[in-house]
Structure formats: C-alpha cells, structure tokens
Design an enzyme around this catalytic site. Structure first.
Site, PDB file in Angstrom:
ATOM      1  NE  ARG A  39      -3.998   2.172   2.307  1.00 16.83           N
ATOM      2  CZ  ARG A  39      -4.367   2.459   3.081  1.00 16.83           C
ATOM      3  NH1 ARG A  39      -3.716   2.893   3.734  1.00 16.83           N
ATOM      4  NH2 ARG A  39      -5.362   3.638   2.789  1.00 16.83           N
ATOM      5  CB  ILE A  65      -5.707   5.795  -1.337  1.00 16.04           C
ATOM      6  CG1 ILE A  65      -5.469   4.172  -1.240  1.00 16.04           C
ATOM      7  CG2 ILE A  65      -4.349   6.873   0.128  1.00 16.04           C
ATOM      8  CD1 ILE A  65      -4.153   3.767  -1.350  1.00 16.04           C
ATOM      9  CB  SER A  66     -10.118   2.552  -0.049  1.00 17.78           C
ATOM     10  OG  SER A  66     -11.828   4.157  -1.072  1.00 17.78           O
ATOM     11  CD  GLN A  67     -11.936   2.088   7.358  1.00 20.18           C
ATOM     12  OE1 GLN A  67     -13.115   2.070   6.387  1.00 20.18           O
ATOM     13  NE2 GLN A  67     -11.948   2.390   8.242  1.00 20.18           N
TER      14      GLN A  67
END
Length: 221
Positions: A39, A65-67
């Site tokens: 990530r 950027i999503s959880q």
C-alpha cells in the site's frame, strides 16, 4: 524521524492492520491479496509512514485512497473466483485495482479514472509494483467503460445517489456490481446481482466515499 524508525512504525501498523482485517472479515481472498500489495507504493511519499493505518489517505486532486477495511470489504463483496473480467470505476492511485489484480490470477481488470493526473499516477504505480493484468483508462462521457463491456463484475470506488443504469447495462448476465449508495455525507455499500429474470439488491455495510461525478451520479461543482 529516521528511516529506521519509520520502518519500525510501518511494520507495527502492518501487523496490527492485518490482524484487524482478519478478525473482521476472516482469512478471505481479499485480505490475502492485500498482504501481497504494498500500500505504501500507492500513497504520496510523505504519507508512507501511515500506509498501514486503517484510514483513508489523501492522494491529491481532492481524492483519497480508501480505508483498508473498506478496500477489503468491497473486494470481498464481489465474490470473485479468480478468472473474471472486472471493471473498477474510480481508479485513484491504482491501489484497489492492484488488490483486485491479486485476486484474479486468471482474470483482468479495466480501471477508469476521470482525473488525468491520477490516470498517470495509477499507471505508474501499477507498473512499479509489477501489476500486469490491469488496464487504466481515462473516463469518458458515459460512466464505466462501455466499449470494453460486458464485465463479470464492477466495483465503483466512489459514491452515487443511486445505482447507475449505465453501469448495470455493462454487466454480463449473472454479473454483480458493488458500490456505495446514498447521500454525499454517508452511504451504504450495496451489491446488485443482475440475472436474466431480474435484479437482487443487497445493502452490506455503512461507508463514506468521495462522490462519483457525472450523469447518473453527482453534479460537478
């Protein structure tokens, strides 16, 4: 903060994050795929020390950027076998597409993105992390990628007030779409299965995503 200290924090956060994801979702393919995708390579360099915290992170141009928990939840909701042809709407920095790629050893992903800078970022990040079965395209005037359809599954990484008909039309019979549906301030992750004799709608979990913009979504501005 020294690089060694940053590395130590990242390792601690990574262990804690994947323990949490496994306890929440189980040892499912989506979580296993996320273990294989770095990530930190999909966030700005100044935020890499936060890459394994369970929170969304800014990637520029008003996008995030999503959880990680939502990335895993959405990917798991697609119920992929590993050989599907998948569309992602809202590629961002390319992280969700990379996770889907790792879940599709015999499949492929088309990811569309409306912001040119993020198209370039996603392409670069995917190349640098060795992802070969994802194609990132600039978004067109119609939601999704109708010229590349039909798809087995669609994942929308931005929220809409309702499920866009134009995306449902890009699914094969027996296909499914997963997306956040609701108000701008909060939504529910929703899954729709498209069958020859009708559609099945399922509400899965509360969520909060950036808005999907355009026809059948939210107006710009």
């Amino acid at each position: 903060m020294s690089l060694s200290w940053v590395g130590f924090l990242s390792d601690v956060d990574r262990t804690r994050l994947f323990d949490h994801l496994t306890k929440t979702l189980g040892d499912v393919p989506a979580v296993e795929a996320m273990r294989r995708v770095p990530r930190e390579q999909f966030v700005p360099e100044n935020l890499r020390h936060q890459a394994y915290q369970n929170m969304p992170l800014a990637i520029g141009n008003g996008q995030t950027i999503s959880q990680p928990l939502m990335v895993a939840t959405a990917a798991h909701a697609l119920q992929l076998r590993g050989d599907e042809y998948v569309l992602e709407v809202g590629a961002g920095s390319g992280y969700q597409a990379a996770v889907l790629s790792a879940m599709l050893p015999s499949g492929s992903v088309v990811a569309v993105e409306r912001i040119p800078e993020l198209v370039a970022m996603a392409r670069r990040n995917l190349v640098e992390t060795g992802v070969a079965n994802v194609t990132v395209l600039p978004a067109g005037s119609v939601l999704g990628a109708p010229d590349c359809a039909p798809f087995d599954a669609i994942l929308v990484s931005a929220s809409a007030p309702s499920v866009p008909e134009s995306l449902l039309a890009q699914l094969k019979p027996g296909g499914r779409i997963v997306l956040p549906v609701g108000a701008r301030a909060g939504q529910r992750l929703t899954r729709v299965w498209v069958h020859a004799d009708g559609r099945v709608y399922e509400e899965l979990t509360p969520c909060s995503y950036v808005p999907l913009l355009g026809d059948e979504a939210w107006p710009e501005g």
